[in-house]
Design an enzyme around this catalytic site. Sequence first.
Site, mmCIF file in Angstrom:
data_model
loop_
_atom_site.group_PDB
_atom_site.id
_atom_site.type_symbol
_atom_site.label_atom_id
_atom_site.label_comp_id
_atom_site.label_asym_id
_atom_site.label_seq_id
_atom_site.Cartn_x
_atom_site.Cartn_y
_atom_site.Cartn_z
ATOM 1 N N ALA A 46 -76.544 -47.243 28.519
ATOM 2 C CA ALA A 46 -77.072 -46.655 29.806
ATOM 3 C C ALA A 46 -76.227 -47.115 31.040
ATOM 4 O O ALA A 46 -76.749 -47.709 31.989
ATOM 5 C CB ALA A 46 -78.679 -47.002 30.145
ATOM 6 N N HIS A 49 -70.037 -47.238 33.452
ATOM 7 C CA HIS A 49 -68.527 -47.959 33.516
ATOM 8 C C HIS A 49 -67.986 -47.840 34.620
ATOM 9 O O HIS A 49 -67.803 -46.662 35.166
ATOM 10 C CB HIS A 49 -68.145 -47.511 32.240
ATOM 11 C CG HIS A 49 -68.805 -47.909 31.029
ATOM 12 N ND1 HIS A 49 -68.837 -49.339 30.612
ATOM 13 C CD2 HIS A 49 -69.363 -47.331 29.994
ATOM 14 C CE1 HIS A 49 -69.384 -49.225 29.346
ATOM 15 N NE2 HIS A 49 -69.931 -48.150 29.213
ATOM 16 N N VAL A 172 -78.378 -22.716 17.823
ATOM 17 C CA VAL A 172 -77.044 -21.692 17.362
ATOM 18 C C VAL A 172 -76.775 -21.957 15.978
ATOM 19 O O VAL A 172 -76.335 -22.872 15.641
ATOM 20 C CB VAL A 172 -75.799 -21.915 18.292
ATOM 21 C CG1 VAL A 172 -74.661 -21.491 18.124
ATOM 22 C CG2 VAL A 172 -76.303 -21.842 19.918
HETATM 23 C C1 LIG Z 1 -74.551 -46.384 21.095
HETATM 24 C C2 LIG Z 1 -73.904 -45.771 22.273
HETATM 25 C C3 LIG Z 1 -73.839 -46.411 23.337
HETATM 26 C C4 LIG Z 1 -73.349 -45.908 24.419
HETATM 27 N N1 LIG Z 1 -73.107 -46.456 25.737
HETATM 28 C C5 LIG Z 1 -72.736 -45.886 26.784
HETATM 29 C C6 LIG Z 1 -72.588 -46.253 28.003
HETATM 30 O O1 LIG Z 1 -73.289 -47.329 28.155
HETATM 31 N N2 LIG Z 1 -72.166 -45.581 29.144
HETATM 32 C C7 LIG Z 1 -71.646 -44.570 28.878
HETATM 33 O O2 LIG Z 1 -70.890 -44.172 29.674
HETATM 34 N N3 LIG Z 1 -71.803 -43.768 27.643
HETATM 35 C C8 LIG Z 1 -72.059 -44.296 26.648
HETATM 36 N N4 LIG Z 1 -72.406 -43.763 25.335
HETATM 37 C C9 LIG Z 1 -71.721 -42.231 25.158
HETATM 38 C C10 LIG Z 1 -72.618 -41.333 25.931
HETATM 39 O O3 LIG Z 1 -74.014 -41.537 25.520
HETATM 40 C C11 LIG Z 1 -72.480 -39.948 25.216
HETATM 41 O O4 LIG Z 1 -70.843 -39.808 25.591
HETATM 42 C C12 LIG Z 1 -73.124 -38.805 25.823
HETATM 43 O O5 LIG Z 1 -74.405 -39.067 25.823
HETATM 44 C C13 LIG Z 1 -72.830 -37.697 25.236
HETATM 45 O O6 LIG Z 1 -73.282 -36.512 25.659
HETATM 46 P P1 LIG Z 1 -73.310 -35.230 25.003
HETATM 47 O O7 LIG Z 1 -74.197 -34.086 25.843
HETATM 48 O O8 LIG Z 1 -72.000 -34.689 24.789
HETATM 49 O O9 LIG Z 1 -74.024 -35.170 23.637
HETATM 50 P P2 LIG Z 1 -75.610 -35.109 23.145
HETATM 51 O O10 LIG Z 1 -76.513 -36.126 24.059
HETATM 52 O O11 LIG Z 1 -75.555 -35.628 21.685
HETATM 53 O O12 LIG Z 1 -76.091 -33.816 23.295
HETATM 54 C C14 LIG Z 1 -75.715 -32.678 22.436
HETATM 55 C C15 LIG Z 1 -76.960 -31.784 22.406
HETATM 56 O O13 LIG Z 1 -76.407 -30.764 21.647
HETATM 57 C C16 LIG Z 1 -77.618 -30.034 20.782
HETATM 58 N N5 LIG Z 1 -77.102 -29.278 19.686
HETATM 59 C C17 LIG Z 1 -76.402 -29.658 18.784
HETATM 60 N N6 LIG Z 1 -76.261 -28.640 17.742
HETATM 61 C C18 LIG Z 1 -76.773 -27.688 18.362
HETATM 62 C C19 LIG Z 1 -76.920 -26.125 17.932
HETATM 63 N N7 LIG Z 1 -76.475 -25.882 16.977
HETATM 64 N N8 LIG Z 1 -77.719 -25.294 19.039
HETATM 65 C C20 LIG Z 1 -78.097 -26.009 20.289
HETATM 66 N N9 LIG Z 1 -77.974 -27.195 20.548
HETATM 67 C C21 LIG Z 1 -77.322 -27.973 19.673
HETATM 68 C C22 LIG Z 1 -78.166 -31.383 20.415
HETATM 69 O O14 LIG Z 1 -79.704 -31.257 20.092
HETATM 70 C C23 LIG Z 1 -77.980 -32.350 21.848
HETATM 71 O O15 LIG Z 1 -79.190 -32.218 22.513
HETATM 72 C C24 LIG Z 1 -72.883 -44.311 24.308
HETATM 73 C C25 LIG Z 1 -73.187 -43.570 23.005
HETATM 74 C C26 LIG Z 1 -73.584 -44.388 21.966
HETATM 75 C C27 LIG Z 1 -74.097 -43.469 20.782
#
Ligand SMILES: Cc1cc2nc3c(=O)[nH]c(=O)nc-3n(C[C@H](O)[C@H](O)[C@H](O)COP(=O)(O)OP(=O)(O)OC[C@H]3O[C@@H](n4cnc5c(N)ncnc54)[C@H](O)[C@@H]3O)c2cc1C
Length: 479
Positions: A46, A49, A172
């Site tokens: 959370a 950065h 999907v």
């Molecule tokens: C341990 C950890 C610490 C972190 N700390 C930080 C931090 O402090 N600051 C920072 O800036 N970033 C941080 N990050 C990175 C940040 O959390 C991620 O970059 C960000 O949450 C990614 O978002 P997203 O939407 O790409 O992925 P996600 O949040 O994973 O969303 C992807 C979505 O796609 C959906 N999905 C998958 N497959 C399908 C399908 N076939 N059909 C429909 N839906 C689907 C999933 O259910 C999910 O809801 C951290 C990550 C981790 C794991």
Amino acid sequence: MFDVVIIGAGIVGASVARELSRYKLKVALLEKQNDVSEGATKANSAIVHAGYDPEVGTLMARLNVRGCELTEKYAEELDVPYKKIGSLVVAFSEEEMATIQELYERGNTNGVPNQRIIRREELVKMEPHIGDQAVGALFSPSAGIVGPWEFCIALTENAVVNGVELFLNTEVVDIKKENDEFTIYTANPDLETLKTKYIINAAGIYSDAIMGMVGEREFKIKPRKGQYFVLDKSQGPLANHVIFQCPSVLGKGILVSPTVHGNLIVGPDAEDNVERDDTSTSKEQLAFIQHEANRSIKGINYRESIRNFAGLRAQSDRSDFIIEEAKSVKGFINLAGIKSPGLTSAPAIAEDAAKILENLGVALEPKENFNPTRRQTHFMKLTPEEKAKKIKEDPTFGRIICRCENITEGEIIEAIHRPVGAMTLDGVKRRVRPGMGRCQGGFCGPRVLEIISRELHVPLEEIMQDTNGSYVLVGETKK
Ligand SMILES: Cc1cc2nc3c(=O)[nH]c(=O)nc-3n(C[C@H](O)[C@H](O)[C@H](O)COP(=O)(O)OP(=O)(O)OC[C@H]3O[C@@H](n4cnc5c(N)ncnc54)[C@H](O)[C@@H]3O)c2cc1C
């Protein structure tokens, strides 16, 4: 026929949905789970950065710094908890001060504002509980902390209010392309297929699988797990800033930070070779985190730990974020490999995604009636007069359901009926916090379950704790 379909309602998909809702476009956001923010977005540090960490010239560097600015702006517009508390990268030896100098220079080149290198004397004044071995730090005042799921929910709500169609429980399963048109096949029996001109792939750790449905897998995603402690608010005051250790090849190291709600968060480690859905925690890794964090902040009382959790970083086989039209499929845009700082960068990634669409010929014509703001009730922040008025209008605001976090029944009902309303116990918890406190829902959980059942006219046994399949009740006893 949609103009754009976004796959995945994490912070990236939600940011893109909100960005595109500014324009006269027909946009859909598809999410396989029963709520938004169910992937990495609900399980991270959370931290907003500052942007000194990514290598100069990378997408991560540019989007981190821009995202840091935008997060502050959007948190204000969308009523998202955010605090610009600044970060400290702490050196525990004079050799590590060389790394601090490198980070400082990199930060300056990346455009991070107002950074300073400080020595122990100043550090101790800023952080009275700092470890005895700390010799100095990089101070970045533009860094902050945010409510990650609150941000994702708020972005989605605002996108929906501005015309985006959200489809939950819509996994999907296949994608076909004919002429210039995509057909998306889903596992949602009420929907089955959707047609669209453009696809945005924001499926987090599954983004390589989504790419593989329609073309060559142009990249691979390997999850990298990180585990955490969340400590009671009694420990929150031990840190005033986000406190990092010097980074290594495995990432930014173990951090200690207050959360936007006044708890203390400690973690994460970095573990490779894990399954895509393995968010288990382990005694050994938690012991390692505890040991490392004690170097940063003295006197953390782990008996005050109220929760452990793990998140999965979408580590790709490239070193940078992947933000581009697929080489093998025209009109298919990958927003993939969005590891940290993905939460911070998401609003800026959304701006880039809109530019890519525009370059592909999509007309971005602004809507005259776009509403950039969103508000929700925070009962405990009201003045005594405002509280009395609210209770007179609606007596459910006079009943406290969660005694740890002081949450009223009125706020829970509101969370269930908002534009992207909660349907599960954790959905309510992430919107208005019953169950986030010291008892972790032990007292209020059954009451919240009853309220969801009553408001949504769903039998108690059908209500989930969180993701699909996480039933809470199986049936009545003593019939
Ligand atoms: C341990 C950890 C610490 C972190 N700390 C930080 C931090 O402090 N600051 C920072 O800036 N970033 C941080 N990050 C990175 C940040 O959390 C991620 O970059 C960000 O949450 C990614 O978002 P997203 O939407 O790409 O992925 P996600 O949040 O994973 O969303 C992807 C979505 O796609 C959906 N999905 C998958 N497959 C399908 C399908 N076939 N059909 C429909 N839906 C689907 C999933 O259910 C999910 O809801 C951290 C990550 C981790 C794991």
